[in-house]
Design a protein around this motif. Structure first.
Motif, mmCIF file in Angstrom:
data_model
loop_
_atom_site.group_PDB
_atom_site.id
_atom_site.type_symbol
_atom_site.label_atom_id
_atom_site.label_comp_id
_atom_site.label_asym_id
_atom_site.label_seq_id
_atom_site.Cartn_x
_atom_site.Cartn_y
_atom_site.Cartn_z
ATOM 1 N N UNK A 73 10.492 -35.991 -37.257
ATOM 2 C CA UNK A 73 10.223 -35.664 -38.659
ATOM 3 C C UNK A 73 10.038 -34.158 -38.820
ATOM 4 N N UNK A 74 9.429 -33.530 -37.834
ATOM 5 C CA UNK A 74 9.283 -32.075 -37.856
ATOM 6 C C UNK A 74 10.626 -31.369 -37.860
ATOM 7 N N UNK A 75 11.562 -31.862 -37.070
ATOM 8 C CA UNK A 75 12.910 -31.277 -37.048
ATOM 9 C C UNK A 75 13.597 -31.447 -38.397
ATOM 10 N N UNK A 76 13.462 -32.622 -38.995
ATOM 11 C CA UNK A 76 14.032 -32.866 -40.317
ATOM 12 C C UNK A 76 13.430 -31.894 -41.333
ATOM 13 N N UNK A 77 12.120 -31.782 -41.329
ATOM 14 C CA UNK A 77 11.441 -30.884 -42.264
ATOM 15 C C UNK A 77 11.818 -29.430 -42.061
ATOM 16 N N UNK A 78 11.897 -29.004 -40.808
ATOM 17 C CA UNK A 78 12.275 -27.622 -40.507
ATOM 18 C C UNK A 78 13.671 -27.340 -41.045
ATOM 19 N N UNK A 79 14.613 -28.241 -40.761
ATOM 20 C CA UNK A 79 15.982 -28.054 -41.241
ATOM 21 C C UNK A 79 16.065 -28.018 -42.753
ATOM 22 N N UNK A 80 15.316 -28.885 -43.407
ATOM 23 C CA UNK A 80 15.307 -28.936 -44.865
ATOM 24 C C UNK A 80 14.742 -27.640 -45.451
ATOM 25 N N UNK A 81 13.623 -27.208 -44.929
ATOM 26 C CA UNK A 81 12.996 -25.982 -45.446
ATOM 27 C C UNK A 81 13.886 -24.780 -45.188
ATOM 28 N N UNK A 82 14.467 -24.706 -43.984
ATOM 29 C CA UNK A 82 15.360 -23.587 -43.668
ATOM 30 C C UNK A 82 16.547 -23.567 -44.631
ATOM 31 N N UNK A 83 17.145 -24.711 -44.867
ATOM 32 C CA UNK A 83 18.300 -24.799 -45.753
ATOM 33 C C UNK A 83 17.934 -24.397 -47.174
ATOM 34 N N UNK A 84 16.798 -24.844 -47.653
ATOM 35 C CA UNK A 84 16.382 -24.514 -49.015
ATOM 36 C C UNK A 84 16.119 -23.023 -49.186
ATOM 37 N N UNK A 85 15.709 -22.352 -48.106
ATOM 38 C CA UNK A 85 15.440 -20.913 -48.213
ATOM 39 C C UNK A 85 16.665 -20.066 -47.924
#
Length: 125
Positions: A44-56
């Motif tokens: 879940x941390x990897x999913x969240x990291x990827x999502x946040x990185x993509x959004x920024x």
């Protein structure tokens, strides 16, 4: 600068609480024969990291400063595994296959070695 430190600390506190809560809940449901709680947090941390990185990076929905607070504070306390995987992914994206392989195998091997070294040192002290 002080405000940024306070926000990092608050995000880190929330990340550690989220890790504790999620890991414990998953482990309670799944049973103790395998560390499912840690696995769930890492994935879940990897999913969240990827999502946040993509959004920024791609959509600019979150400022760079907010990204630093969320990724370093919250995600850093939630799981450093996500950063490890992200950095490995960056090496792979850059076709640095050898470095990516060294990063994966090296950190795992070194981590296991130093875990047991720490246990050994702790026992002889």
């Amino acid at each position: 600068m002080i405000q940024k430190f306070v926000l990092l600390a608050a995000a880190g506190g929330l990340g550690s609480l989220a890790r504790y809560g999620l890991s414990g809940a998953v482990q309670k449901i799944a049973g103790a024969e395998f560390p499912w709680g840690t696995a769930a947090v890492n994935v879940i941390g990897c999913l969240g990291f990827g999502l946040i990185w993509s959004l920024t990076e791609e959509r600019f929905l979150i400022s760079g400063e907010t990204r630093a607070i969320v990724l370093t504070g919250f995600m850093g306390a939630f799981t450093t595994f996500s950063t490890y995987i992200f950095e490995t992914g960056q090496l792979m994206r850059d076709s640095e296959w050898l470095l990516a392989g060294v990063n994966v195998t090296g950190q795992i091997a070194a981590g296991v070695f130093f875990l047991f070294l720490g246990i050994f040192i702790g026992r002889i002290l």
